[in-house]
Motif scaffolding. Structure first.
Motif, PDB file in Angstrom:
ATOM      1  N   GLU A 131      -5.145   7.365   2.760  1.00  0.00           N
ATOM      2  CA  GLU A 131      -4.670   6.258   3.589  1.00  0.00           C
ATOM      3  C   GLU A 131      -5.813   5.437   4.177  1.00  0.00           C
ATOM      4  OE1 GLU A 131      -1.675   5.535   7.434  1.00  0.00           O
ATOM      5  OE2 GLU A 131      -1.861   7.512   6.506  1.00  0.00           O
ATOM      6  N   TRP A 176      -0.541   0.939  -7.381  1.00  0.00           N
ATOM      7  CA  TRP A 176      -1.459  -0.178  -7.582  1.00  0.00           C
ATOM      8  C   TRP A 176      -0.720  -1.265  -8.346  1.00  0.00           C
ATOM      9  CZ3 TRP A 176      -6.044  -0.433  -5.239  1.00  0.00           C
ATOM     10  CH2 TRP A 176      -6.644   0.757  -4.804  1.00  0.00           C
ATOM     11  N   HIS A 214       0.846  -1.194   0.000  1.00  0.00           N
ATOM     12  CA  HIS A 214       0.000   0.000   0.000  1.00  0.00           C
ATOM     13  C   HIS A 214       0.881   1.243   0.000  1.00  0.00           C
ATOM     14  CE1 HIS A 214      -3.728  -2.198   0.645  1.00  0.00           C
ATOM     15  NE2 HIS A 214      -3.108  -2.925   1.555  1.00  0.00           N
ATOM     16  N   ALA A 252      -7.542   2.455   1.914  1.00  0.00           N
ATOM     17  CA  ALA A 252      -6.864   1.237   1.462  1.00  0.00           C
ATOM     18  C   ALA A 252      -7.202   0.053   2.366  1.00  0.00           C
ATOM     19  CB  ALA A 252      -5.354   1.454   1.437  1.00  0.00           C
ATOM     20  N   ARG A 253      -7.305  -1.124   1.762  1.00  0.00           N
ATOM     21  CA  ARG A 253      -7.489  -2.373   2.503  1.00  0.00           C
ATOM     22  C   ARG A 253      -7.119  -3.525   1.576  1.00  0.00           C
ATOM     23  NH1 ARG A 253     -12.114   0.134   1.643  1.00  0.00           N
ATOM     24  NH2 ARG A 253     -13.512  -0.737   0.064  1.00  0.00           N
ATOM     25  N   HIS A 254      -6.817  -4.684   2.175  1.00  0.00           N
ATOM     26  CA  HIS A 254      -6.320  -5.815   1.393  1.00  0.00           C
ATOM     27  C   HIS A 254      -7.362  -6.377   0.427  1.00  0.00           C
ATOM     28  CE1 HIS A 254      -2.718  -5.551   3.561  1.00  0.00           C
ATOM     29  NE2 HIS A 254      -2.943  -6.424   4.528  1.00  0.00           N
ATOM     30  N   GLY A 284      -3.884  -3.401  -3.895  1.00  0.00           N
ATOM     31  CA  GLY A 284      -3.042  -2.518  -3.092  1.00  0.00           C
ATOM     32  C   GLY A 284      -3.604  -1.121  -3.029  1.00  0.00           C
ATOM     33  N   SER A 285      -2.737  -0.130  -3.140  1.00  0.00           N
ATOM     34  CA  SER A 285      -3.110   1.281  -3.207  1.00  0.00           C
ATOM     35  C   SER A 285      -1.875   2.055  -3.625  1.00  0.00           C
ATOM     36  CB  SER A 285      -3.643   1.790  -1.854  1.00  0.00           C
ATOM     37  OG  SER A 285      -2.642   1.717  -0.854  1.00  0.00           O
ATOM     38  N   THR A 340      -3.715   7.418  -3.124  1.00  0.00           N
ATOM     39  CA  THR A 340      -4.882   6.864  -2.439  1.00  0.00           C
ATOM     40  C   THR A 340      -4.964   7.400  -1.018  1.00  0.00           C
ATOM     41  OG1 THR A 340      -4.494   4.808  -3.666  1.00  0.00           O
ATOM     42  CG2 THR A 340      -6.102   4.734  -1.866  1.00  0.00           C
TER      43      THR A 340
END
Length: 398
Positions: free
Chosen positions: A372, A329, A325, A375-377, A365-366, A370
């Motif tokens: 913060e 991407w 992240h 973002a998440r898996h 990803g990010s 992005t």
């Protein structure tokens, strides 16, 4: 111990913060800067500011118990993106022609929507469905905050003056460990679960959580760097048809691609256009602004491949991987399709994700652009294989 805020109060605080961040991103830019549309895939910054307000006005304020009068009835068409169920839309490729309403009028529109949304959030009788829509609207605005930066970067890159958005940015920041070579982490695979879980927010395309069988694989512990991609180029990467998918080879020939987007070569060597202007290429920064076509060709050259999104999500649970992240991407080899049992949301907001499940590839990803908290898996980003104006890069798998 302080008690957690009620959901409506928590959303009101987040609403204020998210909406303020959009304005912070355009602070210091002129009305002319916010009017630019350099290509059909990118939108004027003014349009992003208006469209994110349109979302709240259309799906929440207009449907509330005491709807306020619309700020301007014409905005219903001008700032609709792709919600066919809502009504007519202005052509995406012609958003840059909308010199009226001006930026000042759009900012007044945002103030109008903010006032009424905060009044709505003060209502103690809001239903869960309304609160869910407000959360969706905030996540939607965060997506457009990233687009504000990626679109502005493309707009500015077309100007021979190479203007800067800020004096400094994380666009080409160095990253430790590039000189140590590429390391791979091994995963045993097996029957795993992927998809959003828990009570936090997730888009409908991240659900339902489901089982996937994976064979053993390896994933690189970091993203590919500019220097590594340059080695691919110097080895004739863009001239070797055996490295490219047929459609990709035709595309790079038609458009004359010889390097990632924003790269330029002159007597001083390689440089790259960034959000803070044109700078010398940082060999240690992750390569960015490459298409799926280029990521796939590089992986073949490196005797590797792109990961599937399920492999990426399993590996993301490891603490041994850098740059998942906040860098770029990462293209996967997975087509953007519905998960087994997928159900789009009811009503017009159901057009948000499902109708794009064709001719798109998944990125995970990010990026540096992005927000913060966005973002998440389990997040599934998606773009056509030729797209490269986003901060998109590559992580190798084997």
């Amino acid at each position: 111990m302080p008690q957690p805020l009620p959901r409506a109060a928590s959303l009101a605080a987040r609403f204020h913060k998210v909406r303020a961040h959009s304005l912070a991103l355009v602070h210091g830019l002129s009305a002319e800067d916010c009017q630019l549309q350099s290509m059909p895939d990118a939108s004027p910054l003014k349009w992003h500011l208006a469209h994110t307000s349109w979302f709240f006005e259309t799906f929440l304020l207009a449907e509330s118990k005491h709807p306020p009068p619309p700020f301007d009835p014409a905005f219903k068409v001008l700032f609709n993106s792709y919600y066919i169920g809502v009504g007519e839309r202005h052509l995406r490729a012609e958003r840059g022609l909308l010199s009226r309403p001006g930026l000042d009028r759009v900012l007044q529109y945002r103030d109008h929507v903010d006032r009424h949304m905060l009044a709505l959030l003060a209502d103690s009788e809001l239903r869960d469905t309304e609160l869910d829509l407000i959360e969706l609207g905030l996540q939607h605005e965060q997506q457009h905050q990233e687009l504000i930066l990626t679109d502005l970067k493309h707009h500015f890159s077309c100007n021979p003056l190479a203007p800067a958005w800020r004096a400094e940015s994380a666009d080409q920041s160095p990253r430790a460990g590039d000189d140590l070579g590429v390391a791979f982490q091994t995963y045993s695979g097996g029957l795993i679960e992927i998809g959003h879980q828990g009570s936090g927010f997730g888009f409908d395309n991240e659900r339902p959580r489901h089982r996937v069988w994976l064979e053993p694989f390896e994933l690189a512990t970091r993203n590919v760097s500019n220097g590594e991609f340059l080695a691919f180029m110097l080895d004739g990467g863009y001239r070797r048809p055996e490295l490219w998918l047929s459609e990709a080879w035709d595309h790079i020939g038609l458009h004359g691609w010889q390097a990632p987007l924003y790269w330029q070569h002159d007597e001083q060597g390689w440089s790259v256009f960034t959000l803070h202007g044109r700078v010398p290429l940082n060999h240690h920064a992750p390569v960015s602004h490459i298409s799926f076509y280029e990521a796939d060709a590089y992986a073949r050259w490196a005797a590797a491949r792109l990961p599937t999104e399920a492999e990426w999500e399993l590996a993301a649970q490891s603490e041994d991987l850098a740059g998942l992240h906040g860098e770029v991407w990462q293209w996967t080899n997975s087509s953007y399709l519905a998960y087994p049992g997928y159900q789009p949301a009811a009503g017009a907001v159901g057009e948000y994700n499902g109708k794009f499940m064709l001719n798109q590839m998944v990125l995970r990803g990010s990026s540096v652009a992005t927000p913060e908290s966005h973002a998440r898996h389990s997040y599934r980003n998606f773009f056509p294989a030729q797209a490269r104006w986003q901060f998109s890069g590559v992580r190798l798998a084997r």
